[in-house]
Design a protein around this motif. Structure first.
Motif, PDB file in Angstrom:
ATOM      1  N   SER A 110       0.827  -1.215   0.000  1.00  0.00           N
ATOM      2  CA  SER A 110       0.000   0.000   0.000  1.00  0.00           C
ATOM      3  C   SER A 110       0.856   1.259   0.000  1.00  0.00           C
ATOM      4  O   SER A 110       0.537   2.231  -0.687  1.00  0.00           O
ATOM      5  N   VAL A 137       0.742   4.235  -2.774  1.00  0.00           N
ATOM      6  CA  VAL A 137       0.508   5.654  -2.480  1.00  0.00           C
ATOM      7  C   VAL A 137       1.640   6.496  -3.053  1.00  0.00           C
ATOM      8  O   VAL A 137       1.397   7.571  -3.615  1.00  0.00           O
ATOM      9  N   ARG A 157       0.946   7.034  -6.569  1.00  0.00           N
ATOM     10  CA  ARG A 157      -0.160   7.981  -6.771  1.00  0.00           C
ATOM     11  C   ARG A 157       0.266   9.422  -6.556  1.00  0.00           C
ATOM     12  O   ARG A 157      -0.234  10.335  -7.217  1.00  0.00           O
ATOM     13  N   ILE A 182      -3.221   9.144   5.164  1.00  0.00           N
ATOM     14  CA  ILE A 182      -2.003   9.769   4.641  1.00  0.00           C
ATOM     15  C   ILE A 182      -1.977  11.188   5.185  1.00  0.00           C
ATOM     16  O   ILE A 182      -3.001  11.870   5.225  1.00  0.00           O
ATOM     17  N   LEU A 187       2.372   7.707   6.075  1.00  0.00           N
ATOM     18  CA  LEU A 187       1.234   6.810   6.210  1.00  0.00           C
ATOM     19  C   LEU A 187       1.058   6.601   7.711  1.00  0.00           C
ATOM     20  O   LEU A 187       2.019   6.289   8.413  1.00  0.00           O
ATOM     21  N   ARG A 246      -4.021  16.177  -3.481  1.00  0.00           N
ATOM     22  CA  ARG A 246      -3.983  14.707  -3.429  1.00  0.00           C
ATOM     23  C   ARG A 246      -3.879  14.196  -1.998  1.00  0.00           C
ATOM     24  O   ARG A 246      -4.499  13.199  -1.639  1.00  0.00           O
ATOM     25  N   LYS A 271      -7.243  14.227  -0.265  1.00  0.00           N
ATOM     26  CA  LYS A 271      -8.134  13.147  -0.698  1.00  0.00           C
ATOM     27  C   LYS A 271      -7.776  11.807  -0.056  1.00  0.00           C
ATOM     28  O   LYS A 271      -8.554  10.864  -0.115  1.00  0.00           O
ATOM     29  N   LEU A 272      -6.587  11.705   0.543  1.00  0.00           N
ATOM     30  CA  LEU A 272      -6.113  10.435   1.097  1.00  0.00           C
ATOM     31  C   LEU A 272      -6.075  10.410   2.624  1.00  0.00           C
ATOM     32  O   LEU A 272      -5.522   9.484   3.214  1.00  0.00           O
ATOM     33  N   THR A 273      -6.694  11.400   3.279  1.00  0.00           N
ATOM     34  CA  THR A 273      -6.619  11.447   4.739  1.00  0.00           C
ATOM     35  C   THR A 273      -7.286  10.242   5.402  1.00  0.00           C
ATOM     36  O   THR A 273      -6.943   9.893   6.527  1.00  0.00           O
ATOM     37  N   PHE A 277      -7.275   7.154   3.921  1.00  0.00           N
ATOM     38  CA  PHE A 277      -6.740   6.020   3.170  1.00  0.00           C
ATOM     39  C   PHE A 277      -6.637   4.762   4.036  1.00  0.00           C
ATOM     40  O   PHE A 277      -6.159   4.800   5.168  1.00  0.00           O
TER      41      PHE A 277
END
Length: 189
Positions: free
Chosen positions: A19, A23, A26, A81, A95, A149, A152-154, A156
């Motif tokens: 993972s 990330v 990404r 994230i 992470l 970005r 949007k991944l908080t 994840f």
């Protein structure tokens, strides 16, 4: 006498390792000013010790092995994230930890207590379990696309991994980045 740059960590394995790499892929296209952690170097740092001589290093390894044996293995979930100091002004991208967070904090605190008499003081800041993904270059904050970005991944979900050992590492700094060498593996009880 030569000194060795040393730290204590839990290696990222299994789904969490995969993972973290996903990330990084990404986020990589959001900015060109991040030094990404190499796949073999992904870990949850418990304590950075700095430069140690051979005698200190041996004692740290021994105390880490003894302390780890007192803890049961556990499952650590990777969740969210984020960035230090903030997502809007990131310097280090990471992470975070979900379930298993408390066990990792307890393990870290016990190791810190075990090595304190060797002259290693506890961090003044509260320990925040995280796996560093990359560091934003000097004079930059990565830009608005990176911030977007990250936001949007908080939440994840990075999966989970078994924590069954702690590792004491030597870190050799090179032009290409750090190279880690295992000094000791400390199995959990």
């Amino acid at each position: 006498m030569a000194k060795t740059r040393t730290f204590i960590a839990v290696e990222a394995v299994d789904q969490v390792h995969a993972s973290a790499l996903g990330v990084i892929d990404r986020l990589r296209s959001a900015t060109d000013n991040v030094k990404w952690v190499e796949p073999d170097n992904l870990h949850w740092t418990l304590h950075f010790l700095g430069d140690l001589g051979d005698v200190e290093m041996a004692e740290v390894c021994l105390r880490t092995v003894r302390t780890a044996a007192k803890h049961e293995g556990f499952t650590l979930e990777a969740r969210g994230i984020g960035a230090f100091p903030t997502i809007e002004r990131p310097r280090a991208l990471w992470l975070g930890a979900g379930e298993g967070h408390e066990q990792l904090c307890d393990l870290q605190a016990d190791i810190e207590r075990a090595i304190e008499s060797l002259g290693f003081r506890a961090e003044r800041r509260q320990f925040v379990p995280h796996l560093t993904l990359g560091r934003v270059g000097q004079g930059s904050h990565g830009g608005s696309l990176l911030t977007e970005r990250l936001e949007k991944l908080t939440d994840f979900d990075g999966g989970a991994m078994g924590v069954d050992s702690v590792t004491v590492y030597a870190s050799e700094l090179t032009r290409e980045g750090p190279t880690y060498h295992v000094l000791a593996r400390a199995p959990l009880g």
